[in-house]
Design a protein around this motif. Structure first.
Motif, PDB file in Angstrom:
ATOM      1  N   GLU A  76      11.365 -13.088  27.828  1.00 45.60           N
ATOM      2  CA  GLU A  76      10.458 -12.022  27.418  1.00 45.60           C
ATOM      3  C   GLU A  76       9.233 -11.899  28.323  1.00 45.60           C
ATOM      4  OE1 GLU A  76      11.094  -9.880  25.041  1.00 45.60           O
ATOM      5  OE2 GLU A  76      13.009 -10.848  24.546  1.00 45.60           O
ATOM      6  N   ASP A  77       8.695 -13.031  28.753  1.00 45.35           N
ATOM      7  CA  ASP A  77       7.387 -13.011  29.400  1.00 45.35           C
ATOM      8  C   ASP A  77       7.414 -12.458  30.821  1.00 45.35           C
ATOM      9  OD1 ASP A  77       6.527 -14.094  27.084  1.00 45.35           O
ATOM     10  OD2 ASP A  77       6.132 -16.106  27.858  1.00 45.35           O
ATOM     11  N   PHE A  78       8.605 -12.321  31.397  1.00 46.04           N
ATOM     12  CA  PHE A  78       8.697 -11.746  32.742  1.00 46.04           C
ATOM     13  C   PHE A  78       9.146 -10.283  32.706  1.00 46.04           C
ATOM     14  CE2 PHE A  78       9.461 -16.233  34.483  1.00 46.04           C
ATOM     15  CZ  PHE A  78       8.148 -16.344  34.916  1.00 46.04           C
ATOM     16  N   ARG A  79       9.324  -9.700  31.515  1.00 45.56           N
ATOM     17  CA  ARG A  79       9.903  -8.360  31.421  1.00 45.56           C
ATOM     18  C   ARG A  79       8.990  -7.289  32.016  1.00 45.56           C
ATOM     19  NH1 ARG A  79      12.299  -7.370  25.503  1.00 45.56           N
ATOM     20  NH2 ARG A  79      12.799  -5.383  26.536  1.00 45.56           N
ATOM     21  N   ASP A  80       7.665  -7.430  31.869  1.00 45.29           N
ATOM     22  CA  ASP A  80       6.777  -6.397  32.409  1.00 45.29           C
ATOM     23  C   ASP A  80       6.486  -6.607  33.894  1.00 45.29           C
ATOM     24  OD1 ASP A  80       5.194  -8.594  32.390  1.00 45.29           O
ATOM     25  OD2 ASP A  80       3.677  -7.788  31.028  1.00 45.29           O
ATOM     26  N   GLY A  81       6.968  -7.734  34.494  1.00 44.07           N
ATOM     27  CA  GLY A  81       6.810  -7.972  35.925  1.00 44.07           C
ATOM     28  C   GLY A  81       5.474  -8.529  36.325  1.00 44.07           C
ATOM     29  N   LEU A  82       4.471  -8.535  35.417  1.00 46.57           N
ATOM     30  CA  LEU A  82       3.127  -8.954  35.796  1.00 46.57           C
ATOM     31  C   LEU A  82       3.069 -10.450  36.101  1.00 46.57           C
ATOM     32  CD1 LEU A  82       1.034  -6.859  33.227  1.00 46.57           C
ATOM     33  CD2 LEU A  82       1.424  -6.389  35.666  1.00 46.57           C
ATOM     34  N   LYS A  83       3.569 -11.265  35.150  1.00 48.00           N
ATOM     35  CA  LYS A  83       3.540 -12.715  35.391  1.00 48.00           C
ATOM     36  C   LYS A  83       4.532 -13.124  36.494  1.00 48.00           C
ATOM     37  CE  LYS A  83       1.704 -14.208  30.948  1.00 48.00           C
ATOM     38  NZ  LYS A  83       1.866 -15.065  29.772  1.00 48.00           N
ATOM     39  N   LEU A  84       5.573 -12.324  36.636  1.00 50.84           N
ATOM     40  CA  LEU A  84       6.523 -12.605  37.723  1.00 50.84           C
ATOM     41  C   LEU A  84       5.835 -12.427  39.074  1.00 50.84           C
ATOM     42  CD1 LEU A  84       9.368 -13.242  38.721  1.00 50.84           C
ATOM     43  CD2 LEU A  84       9.914 -10.794  38.486  1.00 50.84           C
ATOM     44  N   MET A  85       5.082 -11.329  39.237  1.00 50.69           N
ATOM     45  CA  MET A  85       4.340 -11.106  40.481  1.00 50.69           C
ATOM     46  C   MET A  85       3.272 -12.180  40.681  1.00 50.69           C
ATOM     47  SD  MET A  85       3.929  -6.941  40.384  1.00 50.69           S
ATOM     48  CE  MET A  85       3.164  -6.861  41.993  1.00 50.69           C
ATOM     49  N   PRO A  97       1.766  -6.317  46.320  1.00 50.91           N
ATOM     50  CA  PRO A  97       1.155  -5.003  46.017  1.00 50.91           C
ATOM     51  C   PRO A  97       0.539  -5.002  44.605  1.00 50.91           C
ATOM     52  CG  PRO A  97       3.296  -4.721  47.045  1.00 50.91           C
ATOM     53  CD  PRO A  97       3.169  -6.185  46.743  1.00 50.91           C
ATOM     54  N   LYS A  98      -0.454  -4.194  44.443  1.00 55.30           N
ATOM     55  CA  LYS A  98      -1.138  -4.114  43.153  1.00 55.30           C
ATOM     56  C   LYS A  98      -0.171  -3.668  42.056  1.00 55.30           C
ATOM     57  CE  LYS A  98      -5.191  -2.049  40.928  1.00 55.30           C
ATOM     58  NZ  LYS A  98      -6.344  -1.124  41.089  1.00 55.30           N
ATOM     59  N   PRO A  99      -0.076  -4.427  40.944  1.00 57.24           N
ATOM     60  CA  PRO A  99       0.871  -4.052  39.881  1.00 57.24           C
ATOM     61  C   PRO A  99       0.371  -2.828  39.093  1.00 57.24           C
ATOM     62  CG  PRO A  99      -0.433  -5.939  39.204  1.00 57.24           C
ATOM     63  CD  PRO A  99      -0.817  -5.675  40.641  1.00 57.24           C
ATOM     64  N   GLU A 100       1.330  -2.194  38.463  1.00 50.69           N
ATOM     65  CA  GLU A 100       1.007  -1.057  37.570  1.00 50.69           C
ATOM     66  C   GLU A 100       0.732  -1.612  36.181  1.00 50.69           C
ATOM     67  OE1 GLU A 100       4.014   1.909  37.783  1.00 50.69           O
ATOM     68  OE2 GLU A 100       4.079   1.930  39.986  1.00 50.69           O
ATOM     69  N   ARG A 101      -0.350  -1.105  35.548  1.00 50.97           N
ATOM     70  CA  ARG A 101      -0.780  -1.656  34.259  1.00 50.97           C
ATOM     71  C   ARG A 101      -0.248  -0.855  33.075  1.00 50.97           C
ATOM     72  NH1 ARG A 101      -2.268  -6.811  34.905  1.00 50.97           N
ATOM     73  NH2 ARG A 101      -3.564  -7.036  36.785  1.00 50.97           N
ATOM     74  N   GLY A 102       0.556   0.141  33.319  1.00 53.09           N
ATOM     75  CA  GLY A 102       1.100   0.930  32.215  1.00 53.09           C
ATOM     76  C   GLY A 102       2.072   0.152  31.370  1.00 53.09           C
ATOM     77  N   LYS A 103       2.315   0.600  30.162  1.00 55.05           N
ATOM     78  CA  LYS A 103       3.195  -0.075  29.214  1.00 55.05           C
ATOM     79  C   LYS A 103       4.579   0.549  29.190  1.00 55.05           C
ATOM     80  CE  LYS A 103      -0.097  -2.789  27.781  1.00 55.05           C
ATOM     81  NZ  LYS A 103      -0.081  -4.243  28.053  1.00 55.05           N
ATOM     82  N   MET A 104       4.777   1.618  29.924  1.00 55.82           N
ATOM     83  CA  MET A 104       6.057   2.301  29.881  1.00 55.82           C
ATOM     84  C   MET A 104       7.106   1.504  30.669  1.00 55.82           C
ATOM     85  SD  MET A 104       4.742   6.215  30.450  1.00 55.82           S
ATOM     86  CE  MET A 104       6.405   6.828  30.284  1.00 55.82           C
ATOM     87  N   ARG A 105       8.348   1.815  30.340  1.00 53.44           N
ATOM     88  CA  ARG A 105       9.473   1.118  30.983  1.00 53.44           C
ATOM     89  C   ARG A 105       9.438   1.287  32.509  1.00 53.44           C
ATOM     90  NH1 ARG A 105      14.553  -0.863  29.935  1.00 53.44           N
ATOM     91  NH2 ARG A 105      16.196  -0.350  31.419  1.00 53.44           N
ATOM     92  N   VAL A 106       9.108   2.498  32.943  1.00 59.83           N
ATOM     93  CA  VAL A 106       9.110   2.745  34.381  1.00 59.83           C
ATOM     94  C   VAL A 106       8.058   1.880  35.079  1.00 59.83           C
ATOM     95  CG1 VAL A 106       7.443   4.652  34.241  1.00 59.83           C
ATOM     96  CG2 VAL A 106       9.085   4.546  36.151  1.00 59.83           C
ATOM     97  N   HIS A 107       6.908   1.638  34.410  1.00 61.12           N
ATOM     98  CA  HIS A 107       5.896   0.769  34.997  1.00 61.12           C
ATOM     99  C   HIS A 107       6.410  -0.665  35.135  1.00 61.12           C
ATOM    100  CE1 HIS A 107       2.948   3.889  33.173  1.00 61.12           C
ATOM    101  NE2 HIS A 107       3.262   4.209  34.433  1.00 61.12           N
TER     102      HIS A 107
END
Length: 933
Positions: A76-85, A97-107
């Protein structure tokens, strides 16, 4: 939503990834090949997925906590890509590259894609793993992605002895745990189930944290928990697995174990660096210890050989003659035993000593060590000087022995001849003084007086005939004195007695003649027949005595010609026997005629001839003796003729063999000289060819043994010359020893060239080019170059002495480049060239050998370990201090090499010293000495 598959940006993870690594990652094929069964393994054993979740989560958290965060659920914790980056930034030290902070799936997909793009930029291809699977929480794909990250950033760069990734990590584990009982690491699953391997790794690097001897193989849970707790508490390695999960699984998950073990590897990387430094030092010390052992062997062998030479030379220089032939023959036999038994092993020792010295110097040069300088008096030149002195002492010794034997033989012959002649003369003089002193003429009748006068005349004739024998006796005695006969005193005493007696006889003879002549006028007639008999019988009797003496005379000959001369003289003597027999019959006829006249005239004669003591019976007896001695003399001469014929056969037999062996040795010497300058095949081919050549030479040894046997027969026969050959056994022996030494030295030169080539990485083409250039300028084929030839040779190889480097000649061959150098007026700087000559010719002989030339070129074109490198290695072991302690050396190095360093390192004198500090810098510099290059 971005479709990365449609955009041809798919990332591969699975079977097809093997061998597809590229870019800066160094190739993922080395560590991805084991992932072929990823999907099948997960499906077969869910326990592995559990182990991977725990291990991978702990591994990720060990890095994320550096950024002040962590994960709880890896799906679960890597799904938004933030902690992965964030994880990738922490472990790589680079910015994404700077991550996108949106909550949508595309982000979320965009963030995951940025992470996947970063992984791909490191040369990793992810098979069947896309951003959608990670965003959707696909556990299998997420674990696969994390495993790929672990492989790339935690395992890929592990290298032990040119292995990498999994193999390198496994080899590291095996090395570190090898000394521990009950530990046998063969894989990353069941080898770790009992927990002993984890504990061994910790104990090897931090022995104070683990009491390894108290662990039991039958208690794996305790062992595992002990290792995990110690690692977490003291090594900052989080607990990534549960002991119960490992023990309760038939086969623990390999990827989980590898991940956990890689943390141990990185935790101990500093120790690994120290181990590498220790290995370098051990290697250098091992080379130094081996060289010191070779130096000690050289000193010992040199001392033994020089001591043998020192003991032997006085023996060979002892030219004090012995008194008897037997004593001199024993000295000759001792000398032959020395040549056959004692000297040949010393010749081999001398040759082997030179070879060992050359090999040692080559090893020292190859290891960048200073040249070996033997102790005073044990230089190779000292051994050669001693050997030359030995051969000078040996030269002529055998000839002196043989001359002494001939002299003693001559002396014995002369002494025997002296005794024989002296005995005959003394027998003849016996009673002569009493006879000459007899005053019988005072009461003799006239006829008696006349008889006495005639008798005295006969005696004087006999006395004159004996004058030659007396002179011969004196001449022999004089010759014995001149030849230093050991019993000269007795000879001189006897000779003096004979001479004194002879003088007395002369005086007495003169006195008696005067007395008889005084009364001669009173004497009338004398029996003429008796007188004639006496006059003819006396010389004939003397001739027979001389003949018997000659027939019994000893003789010494050394050639066929000499014995044939004696036979000819004997035949000539036999031809005079008929005339002598007629003289004998004539003398006997005179005696018979006197008896006939006396009987016919009734004259009463005395029982014997008054004018002589030589009766017909004596004449016949001596004549019979002569007749008996003639065939004996014939037999003796024939035996001597047979002996000389046998000697001639021995001469021809030896000459026939020597005239083959001598040229053969000379031919082989010339062939070796030619082989040593030719370039046929590789150095190994040349070495094999030379060794085959050496075997063919050794196989020829029976021919020399046969020649030695023939020479032995010649010496036993006392043959002193041989006109059928110019070769002596001494020439053959010296030639053979030079041949064996030359082929051994040539083989050693090739072996040293191979050693130089392999140690310096010189290619066969370079070696051939070096040899071709060397041979081209070696105009006289002497195996060495003069200074000008050497300078021209360097130029031909493109060596720029002024700049101390080799010119790059592009595509020109050596002839074109040589022509270019000449056309542009290129020359070598005198100062630089003199520096190079001092290196390649340290003895200032004015010659550069091929081995010295190869050593120089190899030093110019290859790299070796240096004093700076060894100093840097010691600094690692010392923890960047300028000194090192004995405890640190004993901990990091094997015991023998640690003690070797401690015994030779001087105390450290710097300002930051501590008790027991040692100076490793001066020690390292001393290992290499000072060099001009």
């Amino acid at each position: 939503m971005v479709d990365y598959h449609a955009a041809n940006q798919s990332y591969q993870y699975g079977p097809s990834s093997a061998g597809n690594g590229a870019g800066g990652g160094g190739g993922m094929g080395d560590y991805m090949a084991q992932e072929d069964d990823w999907d099948r393994d997960l499906l077969l054993d869910p326990a592995w997925e559990k182990q991977q979740r725990k291990t991978f989560t702990a591994w990720c958290n060990s890095h994320l906590r550096k950024a002040g965060t962590q994960i709880e659920n890896i799906d679960e914790d890597f799904r938004d890509g933030l902690k992965l980056m964030l994880l990738l930034e922490v472990i790589s030290g680079e910015r994404l590259p700077k991550p996108e902070r949106g909550k949508m799936r595309v982000h979320k997909i965009n963030n995951v894609n940025k992470a996947l793009d970063f992984i791909a930029s490191k040369g990793v291809k992810l098979v069947s793993i896309g951003a959608e699977e990670i965003v959707d929480g696909n556990a299998k794909m997420t674990l696969g992605m994390i495993w790929t990250i672990i492989l790339r950033f935690a395992i890929q760069d592990i290298s032990v002895e040119e292995t990498s990734a999994k193999e390198g990590l496994l080899l590291w584990c095996q090395r570190k745990t090898a000394p521990y009982k009950n530990v046998n690491v063969q894989n990353f699953h069941i080898s770790w189930k009992d927990g002993l391997a984890f504990n061994a790794l910790i104990h090897r690097h931090r022995p104070e944290l683990i009491e390894y001897d108290k662990l039991r193989k039958d208690d794996p849970v305790t062992n595992l928990n002990n290792a995990f707790e110690v690692a977490e508490k003291y090594l900052d390695i989080p607990k990534m697995l549960d002991a119960e999960d490992i023990v309760g699984t038939l086969r623990p998950d390999e990827k989980a174990i590898m991940t956990y073990v890689s943390c141990f590897y990185h935790a101990f990387s500093g120790a690994q660096k120290a181990e590498t430094a220790a290995n370098r030092i051990c290697k250098v010390l091992a080379v130094n210890q081996e060289n010191e052992h070779l130096m000690e062997d050289y000193e010992r062998l040199a001392s033994d050989l020089l001591e043998w030479i020192r003991r032997t030379i006085p023996w060979l220089e002892d030219r004090v003659p012995q008194r008897t032939i037997q004593e001199m023959q024993q000295k000759l036999e001792d000398f032959r035993d020395y040549r056959r038994v004692h000297k040949p092993p010393k010749v081999q020792e001398k040759c082997q000593l030179e070879i060992n010295f050359n090999t040692l110097q080559t090893k020292l040069r190859l290891s960048n060590r200073p040249a070996f300088m033997p102790s005073e008096g044990r230089m190779v030149s000292d051994i050669n000087n001693g050997w030359q002195h030995l051969e000078q002492a040996e030269k002529g010794y055998e000839e002196w022995l043989l001359n002494e034997i001939r002299r003693l033989e001559r002396l014995d012959h002369l002494a025997e001849k002296f005794r024989q002649k002296a005995s005959i003369h003394e027998a003849w003089t016996d009673g002569k003084e009493a006879m000459l002193k007899h005053r019988d003429y005072e009461t003799a009748t006239l006829s008696d007086i006349k008889a006495l006068i005639r008798k005295h005349e006969a005696f004087e004739s006999d006395l004159a005939a004996h004058q030659d024998r007396v002179e011969q006796i004196a001449a022999i005695a004089q010759e014995l004195n001149e030849l230093d006969y050991y019993d000269s005193h007795n000879v001189n005493t006897r000779c003096q007695k004979i001479c004194d007696q002879w003088d007395a006889l002369g005086n007495l003879t003169h006195s008696r003649r005067e007395a008889l002549e005084k009364t001669e006028k009173q004497l009338e007639t004398i029996d003429q027949l008796h007188l004639e008999y006496a006059k003819r019988a006396a010389p004939f009797n003397n001739w027979m005595e001389s003949a018997m003496e000659d027939l019994q005379d000893m003789f010494i000959v050394h050639t066929i010609e000499e014995i044939e001369g004696l036979i000819s003289a004997h035949d000539q003597f036999k031809s005079t026997l008929p005339d002598a027999d007629r003289e004998r019959e004539a003398i006997l006829a005179i005696h018979k005629e006197a008896q006939r006249i006396a009987e016919s005239n009734h004259i009463k004669l005395s029982a014997s001839n008054p004018y002589t003591t030589v009766t017909p019976q004596i004449i016949n007896s001596k004549w019979e003796k002569v007749q008996q001695l003639v065939p004996k003399r014939d037999h003796a001469l024939m035996e001597e003729q047979s002996k000389q014929q046998s000697n001639e056969h021995l001469r021809r037999q030896f000459a026939s063999q020597a005239n083959v062996v001598g040229p053969w040795i000379q031919t082989k010497m010339e062939e070796i000289g030619r082989i040593s300058i030719e370039m046929n095949g590789t150095l190994e081919d040349q070495l094999n060819h030379l060794k085959q050549y050496e075997r063919s030479i050794v196989d020829y040894k029976p021919n020399l043994d046969l020649l030695e046997q023939q020479h032995q027969l010649i010496q036993e026969a006392l043959i002193f010359d041989n006109k059928h050959t110019n070769y002596t056994m001494e020439h053959i022996r010296v030639g053979w020893e030079q041949l064996l030494t030359t082929i051994a030295r040539t083989i050693n030169e090739i072996e040293n060239q191979i050693l130089t080539r392999d140690a310096k990485g010189i290619s066969q083409e370079q070696m051939q080019e070096f040899r071709a250039s060397f041979n081209h300028f070696d105009k006289d084929h002497g195996g060495a170059l003069g200074p000008e030839e050497f300078k021209a040779c360097l130029i031909s190889l493109g060596y720029d002495v002024e700049n101390d480097r080799q010119k790059q000649t592009g595509s020109m061959d050596s002839d074109d480049f040589r022509a270019l150098l000449i056309s542009t007026g290129y020359s070598l700087g005198d100062a630089e060239f003199n520096r190079i000559m001092s290196v390649v010719d340290p003895n200032h002989s004015g010659l550069v050998t091929f081995q010295a030339f190869i050593d120089f070129m190899s030093r110019e074109t290859t790299d070796t370990d240096t004093a700076d490198q060894v100093i840097a290695s010691f600094k690692v072991l010392a923890g960047d201090k300028n000194f090192i302690t004995a405890e640190e050396l004993r901990r990091e190095l094997p015991p023998d090499q640690a003690e070797y360093c401690i015994a030779r390192m001087a105390p450290y004198q710097g300002p930051d010293t501590v008790p027991g500090a040692l100076d490793y810098k001066s020690f390292s510099t001393a290992l290499y000495g000072e060099s001009d290059l």
